[in-house]
Design a protein around this motif. Structure first.
Motif, mmCIF file in Angstrom:
data_model
loop_
_atom_site.group_PDB
_atom_site.id
_atom_site.type_symbol
_atom_site.label_atom_id
_atom_site.label_comp_id
_atom_site.label_asym_id
_atom_site.label_seq_id
_atom_site.Cartn_x
_atom_site.Cartn_y
_atom_site.Cartn_z
ATOM 1 N N GLY A 128 -56.574 -34.925 -42.345
ATOM 2 C CA GLY A 128 -56.921 -36.042 -41.754
ATOM 3 C C GLY A 128 -55.809 -37.275 -42.228
ATOM 4 N N MET A 129 -54.730 -36.954 -42.607
ATOM 5 C CA MET A 129 -53.760 -37.958 -43.276
ATOM 6 C C MET A 129 -53.133 -38.607 -42.130
ATOM 7 S SD MET A 129 -52.626 -36.307 -46.941
ATOM 8 C CE MET A 129 -53.580 -35.664 -48.067
ATOM 9 N N THR A 130 -53.530 -39.895 -41.929
ATOM 10 C CA THR A 130 -52.962 -40.529 -40.710
ATOM 11 C C THR A 130 -51.694 -41.376 -41.248
ATOM 12 O OG1 THR A 130 -54.483 -42.270 -40.776
ATOM 13 C CG2 THR A 130 -54.955 -40.527 -39.167
ATOM 14 N N LEU A 131 -50.845 -41.824 -40.019
ATOM 15 C CA LEU A 131 -49.759 -42.721 -40.369
ATOM 16 C C LEU A 131 -50.152 -43.979 -41.266
ATOM 17 C CD1 LEU A 131 -46.701 -43.586 -39.641
ATOM 18 C CD2 LEU A 131 -47.965 -44.771 -37.602
ATOM 19 N N ARG A 132 -49.160 -44.220 -42.386
ATOM 20 C CA ARG A 132 -49.273 -45.346 -43.098
ATOM 21 C C ARG A 132 -47.877 -45.992 -42.488
ATOM 22 N NH1 ARG A 132 -48.545 -45.376 -49.368
ATOM 23 N NH2 ARG A 132 -46.248 -45.511 -48.565
ATOM 24 N N GLU A 133 -46.763 -45.561 -42.414
ATOM 25 C CA GLU A 133 -45.512 -46.376 -42.347
ATOM 26 C C GLU A 133 -44.339 -45.243 -41.811
ATOM 27 O OE1 GLU A 133 -42.097 -48.444 -45.094
ATOM 28 O OE2 GLU A 133 -44.218 -48.135 -45.929
#
Length: 128
Positions: free
Chosen positions: A30-35
């Motif tokens: 579940g690690m989604t976009l940060r940058e």
């Protein structure tokens, strides 16, 4: 001098198939976009919420997941840099907050913002 408080804020790895790694860490953890550097469709680098940084290297012939560098969030970056210079380190071209250790490991020193408490992050027990 006290030992600066710090934690590993991100781990940067070189990968051949950046989209595969983005999907894996998103779908599994579940690690989604940060940058993103570039575009989401054609990323050069991609950081997710969870501390992974993927750096695209599609032509690399070695194993995927080569460590690029460690990004270390420091409560007092200047004190940490001063302490680091007591060791056999060298400055990297990226700037004075990038040091190469004698074994080749690259470390990016990052100053925590006043609102971000390194002590609070370090107080979290991930095993509880």
């Amino acid at each position: 001098m006290s030992i600066p408080k710090a934690y590993v804020e991100h781990v940067a790895v070189w990968v051949k198939d950046i989209h595969w790694h983005i999907r894996f860490f998103n779908d599994v953890f579940g690690m989604t976009l940060r940058e993103v550097q570039g575009t989401v469709e054609d990323p050069v680098q991609y950081w997710n919420l969870g501390g992974m940084q993927f750096m695209s290297a599609p032509d690399f012939e070695g194993p995927d997941g080569r460590l690029g560098h460690l990004g270390v969030m420091c409560e007092d970056m200047e004190a940490a840099l001063a302490a680091a210079w007591q060791f056999d380190v060298s400055e990297m071209p990226q700037g004075r907050n990038w040091l190469r250790l004698p074994d080749g490991l690259a470390v990016e020193f990052i100053q925590a913002s006043p609102a971000a408490s390194v002590a609070q992050i370090l107080a979290i027990n991930p095993r509880v």
